[in-house]
Motif scaffolding. Structure first.
Motif, PDB file in Angstrom:
ATOM      1  N   ASN A  69       8.617 107.105   4.920  1.00 22.97           N
ATOM      2  CA  ASN A  69       7.805 107.986   4.728  1.00 22.97           C
ATOM      3  C   ASN A  69       7.445 108.460   5.456  1.00 22.97           C
ATOM      4  OD1 ASN A  69       5.848 106.034   3.350  1.00 22.97           O
ATOM      5  ND2 ASN A  69       5.020 104.962   4.701  1.00 22.97           N
ATOM      6  N   ILE A  70       7.612 110.663   4.783  1.00 21.87           N
ATOM      7  CA  ILE A  70       7.573 111.527   5.598  1.00 21.87           C
ATOM      8  C   ILE A  70       6.801 112.323   5.702  1.00 21.87           C
ATOM      9  CG2 ILE A  70       8.841 113.470   6.058  1.00 21.87           C
ATOM     10  CD1 ILE A  70      11.098 111.960   4.997  1.00 21.87           C
ATOM     11  N   TYR A  71       5.607 112.955   6.333  1.00 22.50           N
ATOM     12  CA  TYR A  71       5.198 113.960   6.569  1.00 22.50           C
ATOM     13  C   TYR A  71       4.909 114.580   7.288  1.00 22.50           C
ATOM     14  CZ  TYR A  71       2.476 108.940   5.999  1.00 22.50           C
ATOM     15  OH  TYR A  71       1.978 108.157   5.584  1.00 22.50           O
ATOM     16  N   ALA A  72       4.539 116.225   6.253  1.00 21.99           N
ATOM     17  CA  ALA A  72       5.622 117.424   6.961  1.00 21.99           C
ATOM     18  C   ALA A  72       4.304 118.382   6.811  1.00 21.99           C
ATOM     19  CB  ALA A  72       6.519 118.132   6.379  1.00 21.99           C
ATOM     20  N   THR A  73       4.486 119.108   7.720  1.00 23.17           N
ATOM     21  CA  THR A  73       3.365 120.153   8.038  1.00 23.17           C
ATOM     22  C   THR A  73       3.978 122.002   7.641  1.00 23.17           C
ATOM     23  OG1 THR A  73       1.549 118.763   9.111  1.00 23.17           O
ATOM     24  CG2 THR A  73       1.568 122.124   8.969  1.00 23.17           C
ATOM     25  N   ILE A  74       3.362 122.142   6.058  1.00 17.87           N
ATOM     26  CA  ILE A  74       3.650 123.672   6.286  1.00 17.87           C
ATOM     27  C   ILE A  74       3.252 124.605   6.990  1.00 17.87           C
ATOM     28  CG2 ILE A  74       4.801 125.730   4.099  1.00 17.87           C
ATOM     29  CD1 ILE A  74       5.068 123.079   2.368  1.00 17.87           C
ATOM     30  N   TYR A  75       3.786 125.952   7.590  1.00 17.63           N
ATOM     31  CA  TYR A  75       2.759 126.796   8.023  1.00 17.63           C
ATOM     32  C   TYR A  75       3.061 128.298   8.054  1.00 17.63           C
ATOM     33  CZ  TYR A  75       1.993 123.664  11.745  1.00 17.63           C
ATOM     34  OH  TYR A  75       0.988 122.175  12.906  1.00 17.63           O
ATOM     35  N   CYS A  76       2.329 128.980   7.361  1.00 16.66           N
ATOM     36  CA  CYS A  76       2.387 130.020   7.285  1.00 16.66           C
ATOM     37  C   CYS A  76       0.896 131.122   7.656  1.00 16.66           C
ATOM     38  CB  CYS A  76       2.374 129.843   5.413  1.00 16.66           C
ATOM     39  SG  CYS A  76       0.585 129.573   5.488  1.00 16.66           S
ATOM     40  N   GLU A  77       1.874 131.891   7.524  1.00 14.26           N
ATOM     41  CA  GLU A  77       1.180 132.904   8.584  1.00 14.26           C
ATOM     42  C   GLU A  77      -0.737 133.535   7.779  1.00 14.26           C
ATOM     43  OE1 GLU A  77       4.883 135.143  10.899  1.00 14.26           O
ATOM     44  OE2 GLU A  77       5.124 135.904   9.568  1.00 14.26           O
ATOM     45  N   LYS A  78      -0.625 133.529   6.744  1.00 13.05           N
ATOM     46  CA  LYS A  78      -1.901 134.243   6.172  1.00 13.05           C
ATOM     47  C   LYS A  78      -2.747 133.587   5.239  1.00 13.05           C
ATOM     48  CE  LYS A  78      -0.234 138.874   6.043  1.00 13.05           C
ATOM     49  NZ  LYS A  78       0.448 140.054   5.482  1.00 13.05           N
TER      50      LYS A  78
ATOM     51  N   LYS B  27      14.385 105.631  -0.479  1.00 11.09           N
ATOM     52  CA  LYS B  27      13.261 105.824  -0.966  1.00 11.09           C
ATOM     53  C   LYS B  27      12.583 106.581  -0.206  1.00 11.09           C
ATOM     54  CE  LYS B  27      11.539 104.664  -5.463  1.00 11.09           C
ATOM     55  NZ  LYS B  27      11.905 105.311  -6.007  1.00 11.09           N
ATOM     56  N   VAL B  28      12.174 107.930  -0.544  1.00  8.02           N
ATOM     57  CA  VAL B  28      11.176 108.495   0.633  1.00  8.02           C
ATOM     58  C   VAL B  28      10.143 109.318  -0.192  1.00  8.02           C
ATOM     59  CG1 VAL B  28      11.088 110.838   0.909  1.00  8.02           C
ATOM     60  CG2 VAL B  28      12.576 109.540   0.904  1.00  8.02           C
ATOM     61  N   TYR B  29       8.872 108.989   0.365  1.00 14.36           N
ATOM     62  CA  TYR B  29       7.363 108.886   0.225  1.00 14.36           C
ATOM     63  C   TYR B  29       7.249 109.835   0.724  1.00 14.36           C
ATOM     64  CZ  TYR B  29       1.905 110.166   0.248  1.00 14.36           C
ATOM     65  OH  TYR B  29       1.213 110.373   0.094  1.00 14.36           O
ATOM     66  N   LEU B  30       6.829 111.315   0.675  1.00 12.52           N
ATOM     67  CA  LEU B  30       6.627 112.803   1.042  1.00 12.52           C
ATOM     68  C   LEU B  30       4.977 113.617   0.873  1.00 12.52           C
ATOM     69  CD1 LEU B  30       8.022 114.877   2.407  1.00 12.52           C
ATOM     70  CD2 LEU B  30       8.872 116.477   0.597  1.00 12.52           C
ATOM     71  N   GLU B  31       4.356 113.565   1.967  1.00 11.59           N
ATOM     72  CA  GLU B  31       3.676 114.267   1.560  1.00 11.59           C
ATOM     73  C   GLU B  31       3.253 116.181   2.815  1.00 11.59           C
ATOM     74  OE1 GLU B  31       0.401 111.521   1.657  1.00 11.59           O
ATOM     75  OE2 GLU B  31      -0.766 112.751   3.618  1.00 11.59           O
ATOM     76  N   LEU B  32       3.069 116.747   1.830  1.00 11.80           N
ATOM     77  CA  LEU B  32       2.759 117.767   2.317  1.00 11.80           C
ATOM     78  C   LEU B  32       1.791 118.669   2.785  1.00 11.80           C
ATOM     79  CD1 LEU B  32       5.828 119.887   0.214  1.00 11.80           C
ATOM     80  CD2 LEU B  32       6.071 118.797   2.562  1.00 11.80           C
ATOM     81  N   TRP B  33       1.521 119.616   3.905  1.00  5.03           N
ATOM     82  CA  TRP B  33       0.812 119.898   4.065  1.00  5.03           C
ATOM     83  C   TRP B  33      -0.017 121.409   4.785  1.00  5.03           C
ATOM     84  CZ3 TRP B  33      -4.828 117.038   4.155  1.00  5.03           C
ATOM     85  CH2 TRP B  33      -4.617 115.354   3.673  1.00  5.03           C
ATOM     86  N   VAL B  34      -0.371 122.251   4.485  1.00  7.24           N
ATOM     87  CA  VAL B  34      -0.339 123.622   4.207  1.00  7.24           C
ATOM     88  C   VAL B  34      -0.908 123.846   5.218  1.00  7.24           C
ATOM     89  CG1 VAL B  34       0.120 126.272   3.612  1.00  7.24           C
ATOM     90  CG2 VAL B  34       0.838 123.591   1.649  1.00  7.24           C
TER      91      VAL B  34
ATOM     92  N   GLU C 207       7.249 121.670  10.060  1.00  5.76           N
ATOM     93  CA  GLU C 207       6.894 121.081  10.600  1.00  5.76           C
ATOM     94  C   GLU C 207       7.686 119.044  10.501  1.00  5.76           C
ATOM     95  OE1 GLU C 207       4.944 119.130  14.923  1.00  5.76           O
ATOM     96  OE2 GLU C 207       3.757 120.690  13.314  1.00  5.76           O
ATOM     97  N   ILE C 208       7.596 118.791  10.776  1.00  4.64           N
ATOM     98  CA  ILE C 208       7.935 117.118  10.457  1.00  4.64           C
ATOM     99  C   ILE C 208       7.108 115.912  11.459  1.00  4.64           C
ATOM    100  CG2 ILE C 208       9.353 115.068   9.711  1.00  4.64           C
ATOM    101  CD1 ILE C 208      10.072 116.977   8.038  1.00  4.64           C
ATOM    102  N   THR C 209       5.771 116.278  11.038  1.00  2.00           N
ATOM    103  CA  THR C 209       4.625 115.507  11.595  1.00  2.00           C
ATOM    104  C   THR C 209       4.914 114.240  12.053  1.00  2.00           C
ATOM    105  OG1 THR C 209       2.739 115.516  10.500  1.00  2.00           O
ATOM    106  CG2 THR C 209       2.967 116.936  11.462  1.00  2.00           C
ATOM    107  N   LYS C 210       5.866 113.026  11.114  1.00  5.74           N
ATOM    108  CA  LYS C 210       5.602 111.914  11.024  1.00  5.74           C
ATOM    109  C   LYS C 210       6.692 111.448   9.937  1.00  5.74           C
ATOM    110  CE  LYS C 210       2.423 108.489  10.607  1.00  5.74           C
ATOM    111  NZ  LYS C 210       0.762 107.986  10.639  1.00  5.74           N
ATOM    112  N   MET C 211       7.104 110.212  10.957  1.00  3.69           N
ATOM    113  CA  MET C 211       9.224 110.054  10.116  1.00  3.69           C
ATOM    114  C   MET C 211       8.661 108.279  10.189  1.00  3.69           C
ATOM    115  SD  MET C 211      11.906 111.704   9.319  1.00  3.69           S
ATOM    116  CE  MET C 211      13.413 111.254   8.258  1.00  3.69           C
ATOM    117  N   GLN C 212       8.609 107.779   9.333  1.00  4.88           N
ATOM    118  CA  GLN C 212       8.208 106.299   9.146  1.00  4.88           C
ATOM    119  C   GLN C 212       9.365 105.872   8.164  1.00  4.88           C
ATOM    120  OE1 GLN C 212       4.217 105.783   8.011  1.00  4.88           O
ATOM    121  NE2 GLN C 212       3.413 105.171  10.228  1.00  4.88           N
ATOM    122  N   GLU C 213      10.437 104.925   9.139  1.00  7.84           N
ATOM    123  CA  GLU C 213      11.187 103.901   8.017  1.00  7.84           C
ATOM    124  C   GLU C 213      10.364 103.115   7.953  1.00  7.84           C
ATOM    125  OE1 GLU C 213      15.023 104.307   8.120  1.00  7.84           O
ATOM    126  OE2 GLU C 213      15.299 105.430   9.509  1.00  7.84           O
TER     127      GLU C 213
END
Ligand code: GDP
Ligand code: MG
Ligand code: K
Length: 298
Positions: free
Chosen positions: A229-238, A271-278, A217-223
């Protein structure tokens, strides 16, 4: 790709100074939907702004970078644009703000359009801000600068006259293919591609360890001006999957982020700043909200 005999398509290049309403016009035409162009060509010369698709026709609206900037040698520039940037252009759409005094750059553009050798439709936008009778002198003025294919008063904001514009553009479409699948037209192309890229890196780096049980899920994308700036959440099942995705000392997540960022930068040409959360969310597959967000319902 459809190839019905009756199908018509073509490229329309939008020109015009900032704030005249080009984006508003395109949004009105395509209803906030723009195209996903994932494998962007090396050059940005034919940047696609929007695609208007119906069962019978497809109009691809392209950008002409730099044309709106004040230019010392605008005439030469127009020739250059015609030769280099507009190989595929069928018609030019010159958008002006009719409620304002004609700008010097606009006069220059108008006088130089003939050098492109392309037909040009003049769009007099923002007519909702003016009286009808005030249009006539503007039409006369522009007509003296160039022999426009047509001059169409519109209000992009109020969706007034836009149908006439589309009708006029149709004259310059040719029998031809649907260049882009209408499925590629979406209201969140950049978010969706960014999510796709992250997913792709995950699947590639983790192979079968975390099979299919992930969603992005891309939670936020700020131009910002120079960076997105892109903030993304990776969802997993376990919880065990979360550990694998993050890796020892966070190395796997770092790797995923670095690779994804590189590709997203290419896609956005920025240029991209990418922040990933799990996050662990065992029932994400059943969640309507997430499924919609991930674009599975396109
Ligand atoms: P662009 O820089 O050419 O892409 O222009 P925008 O589409 O961003 O529009 C610039 C401003 O003009 C925005 O505030 C729009 O809301 C406004 N605008 C665009 N079209 C119209 C119109 O038809 N009528 C009025 N009144 N305002 C408009
Ligand atoms: Mg714009
Ligand atoms: K083009």
């Amino acid at each position: 790709m459809k190839n019905k005999k009756s199908f018509k398509s073509g490229f329309a290049a939008i020109i015009g100074m900032p704030n005249v309403g080009k984006s508003t016009l395109l949004n009105t035409i395509v209803g906030q939907k723009i195209a996903i162009i994932s494998d962007k060509p090396q050059t940005t010369r034919n940047k696609i702004l929007a695609i208007y698709s119906t069962d019978e026709e497809q109009i691809i609206f392209t950008d002409t970078p730099g044309i709106h900037k004040p230019h010392n040698k605008l005439g030469e520039y127009m020739v250059h644009v015609a030769n280099e940037s507009m190989d595929d252009t069928d018609v030019l759409i010159f958008v002006v703000d009719a409620s304002k005094k004609i700008q010097e750059t606009e006069r220059e553009i108008a006088k130089n359009i003939s050098k492109t050798g392309l037909p040009c439709i003049l769009v007099l936008n923002k007519v909702d801000l003016m009286k009808k009778e005030d249009l006539l002198p503007i039409i006369a003025d522009y007509s003296s600068m160039h022999d426009f294919a047509s001059i169409v008063p519109v209000s992009a904001k109020n969706n007034d006259g836009v149908d006439i514009l589309l009708h006029d553009i149709e004259d310059y479409l040719e029998e031809g293919p649907e260049f882009y699948d209408s499925d590629m037209v979406t209201d969140q192309p950049e978010k969706q591609i960014a999510a796709e890229i992250i997913r792709e890196k995950l699947l590639w780096l983790l192979d079968k360890e975390v099979p299919h049980g992930i969603a992005i899920e891309i939670t936020k994308m700020q131009e910002k001006e120079k960076i997105t700036n892109i903030y993304a959440t990776i969802y997993c099942e376990k919880a065990s999957h979360k550990g694998i995705i993050i890796g020892k000392h966070g190395e796997m997540l770092k790797k995923i982020g670095t690779m994804a960022r590189g590709d997203i930068e290419k896609m956005l040409d920025k240029k991209v700043y990418l922040e990933l959360w799990v996050k662990v969310k065992s029932d994400w597959r059943n969640s309507d909200f997430l499924i919609k967000n991930f674009g599975f319902t396109n």
